[in-house]
Design a protein around this motif. Structure first.
Motif, PDB file in Angstrom:
ATOM      1  N   PRO A 118       0.807  -1.221   0.000  1.00  0.00           N
ATOM      2  CA  PRO A 118       0.000   0.000   0.000  1.00  0.00           C
ATOM      3  C   PRO A 118       0.840   1.271   0.000  1.00  0.00           C
ATOM      4  O   PRO A 118       0.404   2.300  -0.514  1.00  0.00           O
ATOM      5  CB  PRO A 118      -0.836  -0.118   1.283  1.00  0.00           C
ATOM      6  CG  PRO A 118      -0.226  -1.219   2.079  1.00  0.00           C
ATOM      7  CD  PRO A 118       0.460  -2.116   1.118  1.00  0.00           C
ATOM      8  N   GLU A 119       2.071   1.189   0.536  1.00  0.00           N
ATOM      9  CA  GLU A 119       2.933   2.366   0.517  1.00  0.00           C
ATOM     10  C   GLU A 119       3.297   2.780  -0.903  1.00  0.00           C
ATOM     11  O   GLU A 119       3.598   3.940  -1.169  1.00  0.00           O
ATOM     12  CB  GLU A 119       4.216   2.094   1.315  1.00  0.00           C
ATOM     13  CG  GLU A 119       3.993   1.926   2.809  1.00  0.00           C
ATOM     14  CD  GLU A 119       3.613   0.518   3.215  1.00  0.00           C
ATOM     15  OE1 GLU A 119       3.625   0.234   4.422  1.00  0.00           O
ATOM     16  OE2 GLU A 119       3.288  -0.308   2.323  1.00  0.00           O
ATOM     17  N   LEU A 120       3.283   1.830  -1.839  1.00  0.00           N
ATOM     18  CA  LEU A 120       3.600   2.129  -3.232  1.00  0.00           C
ATOM     19  C   LEU A 120       2.357   2.316  -4.087  1.00  0.00           C
ATOM     20  O   LEU A 120       2.414   2.913  -5.156  1.00  0.00           O
ATOM     21  CB  LEU A 120       4.452   1.016  -3.838  1.00  0.00           C
ATOM     22  CG  LEU A 120       5.818   0.786  -3.213  1.00  0.00           C
ATOM     23  CD1 LEU A 120       6.584  -0.262  -4.007  1.00  0.00           C
ATOM     24  CD2 LEU A 120       6.619   2.077  -3.162  1.00  0.00           C
ATOM     25  N   GLN A 121       1.237   1.778  -3.603  1.00  0.00           N
ATOM     26  CA  GLN A 121       0.004   1.813  -4.389  1.00  0.00           C
ATOM     27  C   GLN A 121      -0.395   3.237  -4.751  1.00  0.00           C
ATOM     28  O   GLN A 121      -0.896   3.501  -5.843  1.00  0.00           O
ATOM     29  CB  GLN A 121      -1.116   1.132  -3.611  1.00  0.00           C
ATOM     30  CG  GLN A 121      -2.493   1.251  -4.238  1.00  0.00           C
ATOM     31  CD  GLN A 121      -3.514   1.657  -3.191  1.00  0.00           C
ATOM     32  OE1 GLN A 121      -3.428   1.278  -2.037  1.00  0.00           O
ATOM     33  NE2 GLN A 121      -4.476   2.441  -3.600  1.00  0.00           N
ATOM     34  N   THR A 122      -0.188   4.179  -3.838  1.00  0.00           N
ATOM     35  CA  THR A 122      -0.513   5.569  -4.127  1.00  0.00           C
ATOM     36  C   THR A 122       0.730   6.456  -4.106  1.00  0.00           C
ATOM     37  O   THR A 122       0.624   7.671  -3.962  1.00  0.00           O
ATOM     38  CB  THR A 122      -1.549   6.110  -3.127  1.00  0.00           C
ATOM     39  OG1 THR A 122      -1.083   5.872  -1.791  1.00  0.00           O
ATOM     40  CG2 THR A 122      -2.903   5.458  -3.327  1.00  0.00           C
ATOM     41  N   ASP A 123       1.911   5.844  -4.231  1.00  0.00           N
ATOM     42  CA  ASP A 123       3.147   6.616  -4.356  1.00  0.00           C
ATOM     43  C   ASP A 123       3.007   7.574  -5.543  1.00  0.00           C
ATOM     44  O   ASP A 123       2.591   7.187  -6.635  1.00  0.00           O
ATOM     45  CB  ASP A 123       4.314   5.656  -4.577  1.00  0.00           C
ATOM     46  CG  ASP A 123       5.632   6.368  -4.755  1.00  0.00           C
ATOM     47  OD1 ASP A 123       6.357   6.519  -3.773  1.00  0.00           O
ATOM     48  OD2 ASP A 123       5.925   6.783  -5.903  1.00  0.00           O
ATOM     49  N   ARG A 124       3.363   8.835  -5.335  1.00  0.00           N
ATOM     50  CA  ARG A 124       3.108   9.862  -6.346  1.00  0.00           C
ATOM     51  C   ARG A 124       3.781   9.561  -7.675  1.00  0.00           C
ATOM     52  O   ARG A 124       3.177   9.718  -8.736  1.00  0.00           O
ATOM     53  CB  ARG A 124       3.595  11.216  -5.816  1.00  0.00           C
ATOM     54  CG  ARG A 124       3.112  12.425  -6.593  1.00  0.00           C
ATOM     55  CD  ARG A 124       1.622  12.639  -6.406  1.00  0.00           C
ATOM     56  NE  ARG A 124       0.824  12.049  -7.470  1.00  0.00           N
ATOM     57  CZ  ARG A 124      -0.481  11.824  -7.393  1.00  0.00           C
ATOM     58  NH1 ARG A 124      -1.150  12.087  -6.294  1.00  0.00           N
ATOM     59  NH2 ARG A 124      -1.154  11.301  -8.406  1.00  0.00           N
ATOM     60  N   GLU A 125       5.039   9.116  -7.626  1.00  0.00           N
ATOM     61  CA  GLU A 125       5.739   8.818  -8.875  1.00  0.00           C
ATOM     62  C   GLU A 125       5.101   7.644  -9.607  1.00  0.00           C
ATOM     63  O   GLU A 125       4.990   7.655 -10.838  1.00  0.00           O
ATOM     64  CB  GLU A 125       7.212   8.523  -8.596  1.00  0.00           C
ATOM     65  CG  GLU A 125       8.036   9.724  -8.193  1.00  0.00           C
ATOM     66  CD  GLU A 125       9.487   9.349  -7.986  1.00  0.00           C
ATOM     67  OE1 GLU A 125      10.169   9.066  -8.991  1.00  0.00           O
ATOM     68  OE2 GLU A 125       9.936   9.336  -6.822  1.00  0.00           O
ATOM     69  N   VAL A 126       4.704   6.624  -8.852  1.00  0.00           N
ATOM     70  CA  VAL A 126       4.067   5.456  -9.465  1.00  0.00           C
ATOM     71  C   VAL A 126       2.747   5.852 -10.110  1.00  0.00           C
ATOM     72  O   VAL A 126       2.478   5.535 -11.278  1.00  0.00           O
ATOM     73  CB  VAL A 126       3.837   4.351  -8.409  1.00  0.00           C
ATOM     74  CG1 VAL A 126       3.045   3.191  -9.010  1.00  0.00           C
ATOM     75  CG2 VAL A 126       5.170   3.854  -7.864  1.00  0.00           C
ATOM     76  N   VAL A 127       1.917   6.553  -9.354  1.00  0.00           N
ATOM     77  CA  VAL A 127       0.596   6.935  -9.868  1.00  0.00           C
ATOM     78  C   VAL A 127       0.729   7.878 -11.055  1.00  0.00           C
ATOM     79  O   VAL A 127       0.015   7.729 -12.064  1.00  0.00           O
ATOM     80  CB  VAL A 127      -0.254   7.578  -8.754  1.00  0.00           C
ATOM     81  CG1 VAL A 127      -1.561   8.132  -9.322  1.00  0.00           C
ATOM     82  CG2 VAL A 127      -0.550   6.553  -7.660  1.00  0.00           C
ATOM     83  N   ASP A 128       1.639   8.833 -10.985  1.00  0.00           N
ATOM     84  CA  ASP A 128       1.814   9.766 -12.096  1.00  0.00           C
ATOM     85  C   ASP A 128       2.258   9.036 -13.364  1.00  0.00           C
ATOM     86  O   ASP A 128       1.796   9.351 -14.469  1.00  0.00           O
ATOM     87  CB  ASP A 128       2.839  10.845 -11.741  1.00  0.00           C
ATOM     88  CG  ASP A 128       2.278  11.886 -10.781  1.00  0.00           C
ATOM     89  OD1 ASP A 128       1.052  11.896 -10.561  1.00  0.00           O
ATOM     90  OD2 ASP A 128       3.075  12.690 -10.255  1.00  0.00           O
ATOM     91  N   PHE A 129       3.165   8.060 -13.200  1.00  0.00           N
ATOM     92  CA  PHE A 129       3.601   7.291 -14.367  1.00  0.00           C
ATOM     93  C   PHE A 129       2.432   6.540 -14.991  1.00  0.00           C
ATOM     94  O   PHE A 129       2.211   6.596 -16.207  1.00  0.00           O
ATOM     95  CB  PHE A 129       4.705   6.304 -13.988  1.00  0.00           C
ATOM     96  CG  PHE A 129       5.093   5.388 -15.119  1.00  0.00           C
ATOM     97  CD1 PHE A 129       5.957   5.812 -16.109  1.00  0.00           C
ATOM     98  CD2 PHE A 129       4.570   4.107 -15.191  1.00  0.00           C
ATOM     99  CE1 PHE A 129       6.302   4.982 -17.167  1.00  0.00           C
ATOM    100  CE2 PHE A 129       4.906   3.264 -16.243  1.00  0.00           C
ATOM    101  CZ  PHE A 129       5.778   3.692 -17.227  1.00  0.00           C
TER     102      PHE A 129
END
Length: 249
Positions: A97-108
């Motif tokens: 979950p820490e990566l699920q909404t990580d800004r860089e991940v979501v923006d990509f």
């Protein structure tokens, strides 16, 4: 941009690669990975779509440093978010979950997903598609523990099993769902005959030895034990989803 995987100089692989080659544009598949991602949620996508004509597989992360898939499955990203070419397919496996909404991940995912022909979410990787805005007004499915989270991302119908195709968005439960979603993408992209060949190449024909791969088959005791194991992680997924819902109310 050339995927370094395609440079592997092994004669047997070269002949297999030539068998799936085609003239014209490549078919580029980007699989988002990161620390703690669940490898089996991406293996089906890699295996099936890797058999398609012109396939190029990109394992995408913030850097080219190795990441540990859960657990002990060290993986070398082949391209970074900033260096990744335009993609035909973006696939997201379960990540913490820490990566699920990580800004860089979501923006990509949000930026590249608008250009991609197909989007695949497997297990709780579906939630990243939600955070990127691709689930609003959609039918979708996800892993057993996260069904109730999907409406927070605008899902209008939660399906509790199988693979759901809604437009160009394909969502699936964990593990074998990655194979099934990828096969449906193969059919849409290249037609039924090519998809059937891909299914036979990987000999996809599950035979669960215990029949406990669904909540109905597992029974209350097993389901309860699994839900207890996942309780902390699911509460974190839900908290991130609630933040998203509040920000987009």
């Amino acid at each position: 941009m050339t995927n370094e995987y395609l440079k592997t100089d092994i004669p047997s692989l070269n002949s297999l690669r030539e068998a799936t080659a085609k003239k014209g544009p490549p078919f580029r598949v980007g699989i988002v990975i990161g620390p703690g991602y669940f490898p089996l949620d991406m293996v089906g996508v890699q295996a099936v779509l890797g058999t398609l004509p012109g396939a190029e597989i990109y394992l995408v992360w913030k850097s080219r440093e190795p990441v540990e898939g859960f657990r002990g499955f060290w993986t070398l990203p082949t391209v970074t978010f900033s260096d990744c070419p335009d993609l035909d397919v973006i696939a997201v496996p379960m990540m913490p979950p820490e990566l699920q909404t990580d800004r860089e991940v979501v923006d990509f995912v949000a930026t590249r997903g608008k250009k991609a022909r197909y989007l695949i979410g497997v297990c709780n990787g579906v939630l990243t598609l939600g955070a990127a805005g691709f689930l609003r007004g959609k039918r979708a499915t996800i892993s057993h523990n996260s069904h109730s989270i999907l409406p927070l991302y605008g899902v209008t119908e939660v399906v509790t099993s199988g693979v759901v195709a809604d437009g160009n968005v394909f969502t699936a439960g964990p593990s074998v769902g990655s194979f099934e979603a990828a096969l449906l993408v193969a059919e849409q992209a290249f037609g039924r005959q090519v998809a059937e060949l891909s299914e036979f190449i990987v000999e996809y024909d599950p035979h669960p030895p215990f029949g406990t791969g669904t909540a109905a088959g597992a029974g209350p005791a097993t389901v309860g034990k699994f839900e207890g194991m996942m309780a902390d992680m699911i509460s974190r997924y839900r908290a991130e989803a609630l933040k998203f819902a509040a920000a987009n109310a």
